[in-house]
Design an enzyme around this catalytic site. Structure first.
Site, mmCIF file in Angstrom:
data_model
loop_
_atom_site.group_PDB
_atom_site.id
_atom_site.type_symbol
_atom_site.label_atom_id
_atom_site.label_comp_id
_atom_site.label_asym_id
_atom_site.label_seq_id
_atom_site.Cartn_x
_atom_site.Cartn_y
_atom_site.Cartn_z
ATOM 1 N N PRO A 1 0.810 -1.225 0.000
ATOM 2 C CA PRO A 1 0.000 0.000 0.000
ATOM 3 C C PRO A 1 0.838 1.269 0.000
ATOM 4 O O PRO A 1 0.325 2.355 -0.271
ATOM 5 C CB PRO A 1 -0.820 -0.117 1.292
ATOM 6 N N THR B 1 0.193 -6.099 1.968
ATOM 7 C CA THR B 1 1.253 -6.243 2.965
ATOM 8 C C THR B 1 1.138 -5.099 3.965
ATOM 9 O O THR B 1 0.850 -3.962 3.599
ATOM 10 C CB THR B 1 2.635 -6.238 2.306
ATOM 11 N N GLY C 1 7.778 -2.251 -5.762
ATOM 12 C CA GLY C 1 9.095 -2.175 -6.359
ATOM 13 C C GLY C 1 9.771 -3.537 -6.254
ATOM 14 O O GLY C 1 9.098 -4.574 -6.149
ATOM 15 N N ASP C 2 11.110 -3.538 -6.236
ATOM 16 C CA ASP C 2 11.842 -4.801 -6.204
ATOM 17 C C ASP C 2 11.909 -5.422 -4.806
ATOM 18 O O ASP C 2 12.328 -6.575 -4.657
ATOM 19 C CB ASP C 2 13.266 -4.584 -6.724
ATOM 20 N N ARG D 1 19.291 12.471 -8.047
ATOM 21 C CA ARG D 1 20.099 12.170 -6.864
ATOM 22 C C ARG D 1 21.188 11.158 -7.178
ATOM 23 O O ARG D 1 22.269 11.195 -6.592
ATOM 24 C CB ARG D 1 19.209 11.675 -5.715
ATOM 25 N N ASP E 1 19.973 -6.751 -3.630
ATOM 26 C CA ASP E 1 18.685 -6.509 -4.296
ATOM 27 C C ASP E 1 18.103 -5.147 -3.931
ATOM 28 O O ASP E 1 16.881 -4.981 -3.805
ATOM 29 C CB ASP E 1 17.673 -7.612 -3.954
ATOM 30 N N GLY E 2 18.995 -4.170 -3.733
ATOM 31 C CA GLY E 2 18.545 -2.820 -3.407
ATOM 32 C C GLY E 2 18.248 -2.601 -1.936
ATOM 33 O O GLY E 2 17.874 -1.490 -1.547
#
Length: 506
Positions: free
Chosen positions: A143, A174, A200-201, A302, A468-469
């Site tokens: 969300p 989630t 996202g990832d 950025r 993985d970020g």
């Protein structure tokens, strides 16, 4: 020449009752319309499309509209024959990078119904090919994804496409970080074919690790495909597998996606073992990604700012590095990639065999970070590393093809190392080459295919390591690749949607 002569997929003659359809798989519908299965599209021919338009020259010079419409088979969502008519639903482009559910509907005369049913079957065969129909999808919605827009995007862009394709959907939101791990760990893998994250990832990373916690982890990771519906700031998974960050197009790609084995990498750090599907980094990339969170107000600028600051400082990240090198040269890597372009090996041959009776995660062949150093690991001098970057997918962002030689299930990570003591001009050249496609060939870029490594930061009190970020503790870790352990959905079944490397000629 008839369509039957020009289309290799069409049976030359199809006779039903008193009708001999020599232009095979053409279905007459009404007096002035027909539906034809061409090589890669459904062709709708309808004389009623013709109409006079009064939008040009003040209406003094009317023009005729086209009488045909071509709908790519990839866009066909479903087709069915009811008591009186035939209905074909498809994803229609309505704007750049947007598709919406649309339909064509025609009456079918009673004498044609038997043939029409065969026609529908043939259409769905063409539309889905190797892809599974009516996928059972567990949808997870973050969300907070997309600045809180994930829920809206799901209802507007994604749900209608899944519904039109007759997918079975179970939606769950989630509630906190790590919730997707718990959901995947407790998932009934017999009830679902796909877990798709509107995020996202981060959520796909959690899902892989949740499936990896199951007692039958190897089976779960093989059986349930993990997919991303791009609703975050980082949507690398969707860019690599779907070629888009559009939520509606990604939904279509999941409907049509082919089950694809994916290499996963075990990361051991301290007493923890986690799975990585995307990348691991230490140095400039990790610093630019994780060290500029406070500059999110700058948008994508950025990253440029963070990079330039570190380049101008000639920042280095000394470490101890040992690597299991599999393919050491760029020429050999090009040839390895070229062979995969025509590789039609079945899915089972793209995974490591699991001969043990233990259904959990595969044992670590190289041990953990706490184990003695494997004898097959080679030391790489790394006193002046500027960037250590290991990737399992090609695109880290839409214009950031760092790993053009990556393959979903070749059993290798692609490793990039670049010195931090190269000239500022060379560093900026490397940065710009990522976007223009010349990064792989730069002499400053060391590019290898590997299957494991151990890296230990040296001489720094703190810093950034990205898996993985996601940020992990700034301490040594070890990585080991498991060929084809995971499963995703892709367009081809064995390649990413990114420009790859090919052997040079001449």
């Amino acid at each position: 020449m008839s369509l039957a002569d020009s289309d290799p997929f069409v049976d030359p003659v199809d006779t039903v009752g008193d009708h001999d359809y020599r232009e095979a798989w053409t279905l007459p519908v009404g007096r002035s319309a027909s539906l034809t299965l061409a090589t890669d599209s459904l062709i709708v021919l309808d004389e009623d499309f013709t109409r006079r338009e009064t939008r040009n020259c003040c209406g003094l010079l009317p023009s005729k509209a086209k009488t045909t419409q071509a709908i790519p088979f990839f866009n066909i969502l479903w087709a069915e024959l009811s008591d009186f008519d035939i209905n074909v639903q498809y994803a229609k482009p309505t704007a750049k990078n947007v598709v919406r559910v649309a339909a064509v509907n025609y009456l079918v005369e009673k004498p044609q119904r038997s043939y029409a049913q065969s026609w529908v079957t043939k259409l769905l065969d063409r539309a889905y090919g190797e892809s599974q129909r009516k996928k059972r999808i567990k949808v997870l919605i973050n969300p907070f994804g997309g600045s809180g827009s994930a829920q809206k995007w799901y209802l507007r862009d994604i749900e209608p496409i899944f519904a039109a394709a007759r997918c079975e959907i179970d939606v769950e939101r989630t509630l906190y970080q790590g919730h997707a791990v718990e959901i995947a760990e407790n998932l009934d893998i017999e009830a679902y074919d796909v877990i798709a994250s509107c995020s996202g990832d981060g959520l796909p990373h959690e899902v892989f690790n949740g499936l990896g916690k199951k007692k039958d982890a190897t089976k779960a990771l093989s059986k349930v495909a993990v997919a991303q519906l791009p609703c975050g700031t980082g949507n690398a998974m969707s860019w690599n597998l779907n070629g888009t960050s559009s939520t509606s197009i990604a939904a279509l790609c999941i409907v049509k996606g082919i089950r694809t084995p994916l290499d996963l990498t075990s990361i051991t750090q301290g007493d923890r073992r986690t799975l990585s599907f995307l990348s691991q980094s230490l140095g400039i990339v990790a610093e630019v990604d994780l060290g500029t969170e406070h500059l999110r107000w700058m948008g994508s600028a950025r990253f440029t700012y963070g990079f330039l600051v570190r380049v101008l400082r000639k920042t280095v990240y000394p470490c101890d590095l040992w690597v299991k090198i599999d393919i050491p040269t760029k020429g050999a890597i090009r040839e390895h990639y070229r062979k995969e372009l025509t590789n039609q090996a079945p899915v089972k041959e793209r995974r490591d065999s699991n001969d043990t009776e233990d259904p959990a995660l595969p044992e670590l062949q190289y041990g953990s970070i706490a184990s003695p150093l494997p004898s097959t690991f080679t030391n790489i001098p790394s006193d002046n590393v500027g960037n250590f970057y290991a990737g399992n997918m090609a695109l880290m962002a839409p214009n950031a093809n760092f790993f053009p030689a990556t393959l979903p299930s070749d059993g290798h990570l692609d490793l990039i190392t670049v010195g931090g003591d190269i000239s500022r001009h060379s560093a900026i050249k490397c940065f710009l080459a990522v976007e223009n496609g010349g990064f792989f060939d730069l002499p400053q870029v060391n590019y290898r295919k590997i299957s494991g490594y151990r890296i230990i930061p040296r001489g720094q009190k703190g810093g950034y390591i990205s898996i993985d970020g996601e940020r992990v503790p700034f301490e040594g870790f070890q990585a080991e690749v498991h060929r084809g352990l995971g499963t995703v959905l892709s367009k081809t079944g064995h390649l990413y949607e990114a420009d790859g490397v090919v052997p040079k000629t001449g």
